[in-house]
Design a protein around this motif. Structure first.
Motif, PDB file in Angstrom:
ATOM      1  N   ALA A 173       0.854  -1.191   0.000  1.00  0.00           N
ATOM      2  CA  ALA A 173       0.000   0.000   0.000  1.00  0.00           C
ATOM      3  C   ALA A 173       0.891   1.242   0.000  1.00  0.00           C
ATOM      4  O   ALA A 173       2.122   1.138   0.048  1.00  0.00           O
ATOM      5  CB  ALA A 173      -0.928  -0.009   1.211  1.00  0.00           C
ATOM      6  N   ASN A 174       0.292   2.415  -0.050  1.00  0.00           N
ATOM      7  CA  ASN A 174       1.022   3.684  -0.149  1.00  0.00           C
ATOM      8  C   ASN A 174       2.193   3.721   0.823  1.00  0.00           C
ATOM      9  O   ASN A 174       2.009   3.580   2.031  1.00  0.00           O
ATOM     10  CB  ASN A 174       0.076   4.845   0.157  1.00  0.00           C
ATOM     11  N   ILE A 175       3.400   3.946   0.290  1.00  0.00           N
ATOM     12  CA  ILE A 175       4.617   3.897   1.098  1.00  0.00           C
ATOM     13  C   ILE A 175       5.049   5.308   1.478  1.00  0.00           C
ATOM     14  O   ILE A 175       5.141   6.200   0.628  1.00  0.00           O
ATOM     15  CB  ILE A 175       5.748   3.189   0.329  1.00  0.00           C
ATOM     16  N   LEU A 176       5.313   5.498   2.763  1.00  0.00           N
ATOM     17  CA  LEU A 176       5.834   6.767   3.270  1.00  0.00           C
ATOM     18  C   LEU A 176       7.089   6.500   4.094  1.00  0.00           C
ATOM     19  O   LEU A 176       7.224   5.444   4.711  1.00  0.00           O
ATOM     20  CB  LEU A 176       4.801   7.479   4.152  1.00  0.00           C
ATOM     21  N   GLY A 177       7.992   7.464   4.105  1.00  0.00           N
ATOM     22  CA  GLY A 177       9.201   7.336   4.915  1.00  0.00           C
ATOM     23  C   GLY A 177      10.097   8.541   4.740  1.00  0.00           C
ATOM     24  O   GLY A 177       9.786   9.468   3.991  1.00  0.00           O
ATOM     25  N   ARG A 178      11.220   8.501   5.422  1.00  0.00           N
ATOM     26  CA  ARG A 178      12.154   9.630   5.400  1.00  0.00           C
ATOM     27  C   ARG A 178      13.113   9.577   4.224  1.00  0.00           C
ATOM     28  O   ARG A 178      13.621  10.606   3.801  1.00  0.00           O
ATOM     29  CB  ARG A 178      12.961   9.651   6.702  1.00  0.00           C
ATOM     30  N   THR A 179      13.382   8.391   3.713  1.00  0.00           N
ATOM     31  CA  THR A 179      14.455   8.256   2.731  1.00  0.00           C
ATOM     32  C   THR A 179      13.976   7.830   1.351  1.00  0.00           C
ATOM     33  O   THR A 179      14.795   7.643   0.465  1.00  0.00           O
ATOM     34  CB  THR A 179      15.496   7.231   3.226  1.00  0.00           C
ATOM     35  N   ASP A 181      11.235   8.073  -2.122  1.00  0.00           N
ATOM     36  CA  ASP A 181      10.511   9.018  -2.965  1.00  0.00           C
ATOM     37  C   ASP A 181       9.379   8.251  -3.634  1.00  0.00           C
ATOM     38  O   ASP A 181       9.614   7.438  -4.527  1.00  0.00           O
ATOM     39  CB  ASP A 181      11.459   9.616  -4.000  1.00  0.00           C
ATOM     40  N   THR A 182       8.146   8.471  -3.178  1.00  0.00           N
ATOM     41  CA  THR A 182       6.995   7.763  -3.717  1.00  0.00           C
ATOM     42  C   THR A 182       5.940   8.769  -4.170  1.00  0.00           C
ATOM     43  O   THR A 182       5.926   9.915  -3.719  1.00  0.00           O
ATOM     44  CB  THR A 182       6.376   6.827  -2.657  1.00  0.00           C
ATOM     45  N   PRO A 183       5.023   8.363  -5.053  1.00  0.00           N
ATOM     46  CA  PRO A 183       3.993   9.297  -5.529  1.00  0.00           C
ATOM     47  C   PRO A 183       3.156   9.892  -4.396  1.00  0.00           C
ATOM     48  O   PRO A 183       2.890  11.099  -4.398  1.00  0.00           O
ATOM     49  CB  PRO A 183       3.146   8.426  -6.457  1.00  0.00           C
ATOM     50  N   VAL A 184       2.736   9.067  -3.436  1.00  0.00           N
ATOM     51  CA  VAL A 184       1.895   9.599  -2.363  1.00  0.00           C
ATOM     52  C   VAL A 184       2.689  10.550  -1.466  1.00  0.00           C
ATOM     53  O   VAL A 184       2.133  11.514  -0.926  1.00  0.00           O
ATOM     54  CB  VAL A 184       1.268   8.457  -1.541  1.00  0.00           C
ATOM     55  N   MET A 185       3.980  10.309  -1.320  1.00  0.00           N
ATOM     56  CA  MET A 185       4.819  11.215  -0.537  1.00  0.00           C
ATOM     57  C   MET A 185       4.891  12.586  -1.206  1.00  0.00           C
ATOM     58  O   MET A 185       4.747  13.623  -0.549  1.00  0.00           O
ATOM     59  CB  MET A 185       6.221  10.634  -0.383  1.00  0.00           C
ATOM     60  N   ARG A 186       5.067  12.600  -2.521  1.00  0.00           N
ATOM     61  CA  ARG A 186       5.126  13.866  -3.243  1.00  0.00           C
ATOM     62  C   ARG A 186       3.773  14.575  -3.202  1.00  0.00           C
ATOM     63  O   ARG A 186       3.707  15.804  -3.186  1.00  0.00           O
ATOM     64  CB  ARG A 186       5.569  13.625  -4.686  1.00  0.00           C
ATOM     65  N   TYR A 187       2.695  13.793  -3.202  1.00  0.00           N
ATOM     66  CA  TYR A 187       1.345  14.369  -3.149  1.00  0.00           C
ATOM     67  C   TYR A 187       1.114  15.101  -1.824  1.00  0.00           C
ATOM     68  O   TYR A 187       0.527  16.187  -1.801  1.00  0.00           O
ATOM     69  CB  TYR A 187       0.324  13.251  -3.334  1.00  0.00           C
ATOM     70  N   LEU A 197     -13.394  17.395  -5.279  1.00  0.00           N
ATOM     71  CA  LEU A 197     -14.589  17.964  -4.663  1.00  0.00           C
ATOM     72  C   LEU A 197     -15.642  16.870  -4.459  1.00  0.00           C
ATOM     73  O   LEU A 197     -16.007  16.148  -5.382  1.00  0.00           O
ATOM     74  CB  LEU A 197     -15.147  19.071  -5.562  1.00  0.00           C
ATOM     75  N   GLY A 198     -16.116  16.728  -3.205  1.00  0.00           N
ATOM     76  CA  GLY A 198     -17.165  15.758  -2.898  1.00  0.00           C
ATOM     77  C   GLY A 198     -16.671  14.357  -2.625  1.00  0.00           C
ATOM     78  O   GLY A 198     -17.489  13.441  -2.462  1.00  0.00           O
ATOM     79  N   HIS A 199     -15.354  14.152  -2.541  1.00  0.00           N
ATOM     80  CA  HIS A 199     -14.798  12.809  -2.317  1.00  0.00           C
ATOM     81  C   HIS A 199     -13.836  12.832  -1.127  1.00  0.00           C
ATOM     82  O   HIS A 199     -13.072  13.792  -0.954  1.00  0.00           O
ATOM     83  CB  HIS A 199     -14.053  12.314  -3.557  1.00  0.00           C
ATOM     84  N   ASP A 200     -13.879  11.764  -0.337  1.00  0.00           N
ATOM     85  CA  ASP A 200     -12.986  11.640   0.816  1.00  0.00           C
ATOM     86  C   ASP A 200     -12.602  10.165   0.976  1.00  0.00           C
ATOM     87  O   ASP A 200     -13.081   9.466   1.874  1.00  0.00           O
ATOM     88  CB  ASP A 200     -13.674  12.151   2.089  1.00  0.00           C
ATOM     89  N   PRO A 201     -11.737   9.654   0.087  1.00  0.00           N
ATOM     90  CA  PRO A 201     -11.422   8.218   0.086  1.00  0.00           C
ATOM     91  C   PRO A 201     -10.589   7.803   1.298  1.00  0.00           C
ATOM     92  O   PRO A 201      -9.939   8.624   1.940  1.00  0.00           O
ATOM     93  CB  PRO A 201     -10.616   8.058  -1.206  1.00  0.00           C
ATOM     94  N   LEU A 202     -10.622   6.493   1.571  1.00  0.00           N
ATOM     95  CA  LEU A 202      -9.817   5.910   2.634  1.00  0.00           C
ATOM     96  C   LEU A 202      -8.458   5.488   2.072  1.00  0.00           C
ATOM     97  O   LEU A 202      -8.362   5.015   0.939  1.00  0.00           O
ATOM     98  CB  LEU A 202     -10.527   4.700   3.243  1.00  0.00           C
ATOM     99  N   PHE A 203      -7.416   5.642   2.889  1.00  0.00           N
ATOM    100  CA  PHE A 203      -6.061   5.289   2.488  1.00  0.00           C
ATOM    101  C   PHE A 203      -5.458   4.283   3.476  1.00  0.00           C
ATOM    102  O   PHE A 203      -5.719   4.348   4.680  1.00  0.00           O
ATOM    103  CB  PHE A 203      -5.161   6.532   2.464  1.00  0.00           C
ATOM    104  N   GLN A 204      -4.632   3.386   2.939  1.00  0.00           N
ATOM    105  CA  GLN A 204      -3.742   2.543   3.736  1.00  0.00           C
ATOM    106  C   GLN A 204      -2.317   3.021   3.513  1.00  0.00           C
ATOM    107  O   GLN A 204      -1.992   3.575   2.453  1.00  0.00           O
ATOM    108  CB  GLN A 204      -3.819   1.083   3.297  1.00  0.00           C
ATOM    109  N   PHE A 205      -1.443   2.781   4.502  1.00  0.00           N
ATOM    110  CA  PHE A 205      -0.050   3.177   4.363  1.00  0.00           C
ATOM    111  C   PHE A 205       0.888   2.079   4.865  1.00  0.00           C
ATOM    112  O   PHE A 205       0.552   1.320   5.779  1.00  0.00           O
ATOM    113  CB  PHE A 205       0.235   4.471   5.131  1.00  0.00           C
ATOM    114  N   THR A 206       2.056   2.046   4.244  1.00  0.00           N
ATOM    115  CA  THR A 206       3.122   1.141   4.673  1.00  0.00           C
ATOM    116  C   THR A 206       4.356   1.968   4.968  1.00  0.00           C
ATOM    117  O   THR A 206       4.792   2.769   4.140  1.00  0.00           O
ATOM    118  CB  THR A 206       3.462   0.105   3.582  1.00  0.00           C
TER     119      THR A 206
END
Length: 367
Positions: A173-179, A181-187, A197-206
């Motif tokens: 799932a969406n990867i986050l960290g300090r070192t 570079d992932t699409p969700v991190m840049r987002y 507008l009008g959307h609030d999706p659920l996210f998972q993270f790794t």
């Protein structure tokens, strides 16, 4: 009696995931030799890795696997691309095809592939949690999703007619960290974050550490199959932005979609500079079912989705106060020599102290 040694080959050792995984394997005496390949040279030397600067198309790959008696290949070499890039496609998809053929010819036992839950696609009709046997519907404008879908479909076709190698696919799932570079991190790395507008999706993270832990755990195990990997829990996008103190910028979805096809002069992207993930993923849920991860792979991430998000935003907050270190760099080999010099001086000092103590005892000076 010492345990049997295992030989492992890692692709992409000069890129982020391979570069960070290799030190874990080097610390484990079970793995010898450890072989790494990449089309770029590593920026820093490794301790035990045998490195070859080649791409996945090299005709010597099967012979290398056979001579080294490699039992596990961990395939981490994947190039992200937002627009159509023939070179990236050739490396990501066609290169993986050549790797599969080499593993089969050399009778390599296992092949582990790092993938993403984004291959399922984000759609309004998605179930709450998507299982690993679901269809791969992640066909989008961003090439890095299309290439992963093509890669996985090709792997499926190959495995139907070739029992060797046994294949394990880890969909993170969406990867986050300090070192990393992932699409969700840049987002999320912006004070103002575009939303639909009008959307609030659920996210998972790794968490990035759990990515490495999962790869290492899978290499150590003998489990095969496909697994969704994610920290526990889910978060709505609105809560994520509140945790990070971000300001949402709601935009109509047609404008968001159109922006992903607008390019600036010189090949730079338009609004996609701020929206580096496909519009559907900030409209609809794309959540992987992690039951198989826990029951079959027997892996449990250390960080929950919420903990991963909190740590990531804390890193962004602190990063503003850190000085740039582009020119000031330490040499790892010099650090090792420094440590060896310190230890040698300590041994010499201890030896001299012992000599003096023994002399004083013999002469009775310590009475």
């Amino acid at each position: 009696m010492a345990g049997k040694k295992r030989s492992v080959l890692i692709t992409g050792v000069s890129h982020s995931w391979g570069r960070n995984l290799v030190p874990l394997l080097e610390q484990d005496p079970e793995f010898d030799p450890i072989i790494g390949i990449d089309f770029e040279k590593p920026k820093k030397p490794f301790k035990r890795l045998e490195f070859f600067q080649v791409d996945l198309h090299t005709p010597l790959l099967a012979e290398l696997l056979q001579v080294a008696r490699v039992d596990t290949v961990c395939h981490l070499l994947f190039l992200d691309s937002y627009t159509s890039n023939e070179e990236h496609f050739d490396q990501n998809v066609m290169g993986t095809m050549d790797l599969l053929a080499a593993c089969s010819a050399a009778e390599t036992k296992r092949l582990i592939i790092k993938s993403s839950t984004k291959v399922y696609g984000a759609q309004a009709s998605n179930p709450n949690y998507i299982s690993e046997d679901a269809d791969l519907k992640g066909q989008h404008q961003h090439r890095y999703i299309q290439d992963r879908v093509e890669l996985e479909k090709m792997v499926r076709r190959f495995s139907r007619s070739n029992p060797i190698p046994e294949i394990t696919v880890l969909r993170f799932a969406n990867i986050l960290g300090r070192t990393v570079d992932t699409p969700v991190m840049r987002y999320l790395d912006s004070n103002i974050v575009p939303t639909c507008l009008g959307h609030d999706p659920l996210f998972q993270f790794t968490h990035e550490q759990d990515v490495l832990a999962a790869l290492y755990h899978t290499i150590k195990s003998d489990v095969t199959g496909t697994f969704n990997i994610s920290g526990d829990g889910v978060l709505p996008l609105s809560q994520i932005l509140r945790i990070g103190g971000k300001v949402p910028l709601p935009l109509p979805s047609p404008l968001m979609r159109a922006s992903s096809m607008i390019l600036r002069p010189g090949g730079r992207q338009g609004l996609t500079d701020s929206i580096p993930i496909e519009t559907d993923y900030i409209m609809y849920n794309c959540l992987g079912d992690t039951a198989r991860m826990k029951k079959v792979l027997k892996f449990k991430p250390h960080f929950s989705s919420k903990e991963t998000v909190k740590e990531f935003f804390e890193h962004l907050r602190i990063r503003k106060y850190l000085p740039s270190r582009n020119k000031i760099q330490s040499d790892p080999q010099s650090s090792e020599r420094m440590q060896a010099w310190i230890q040698a001086r300590q041994r010499a000092s201890n030896y001299l102290s012992n000599l003096i103590e023994d002399f004083n005892k013999e002469e009775g000076y310590d009475q």
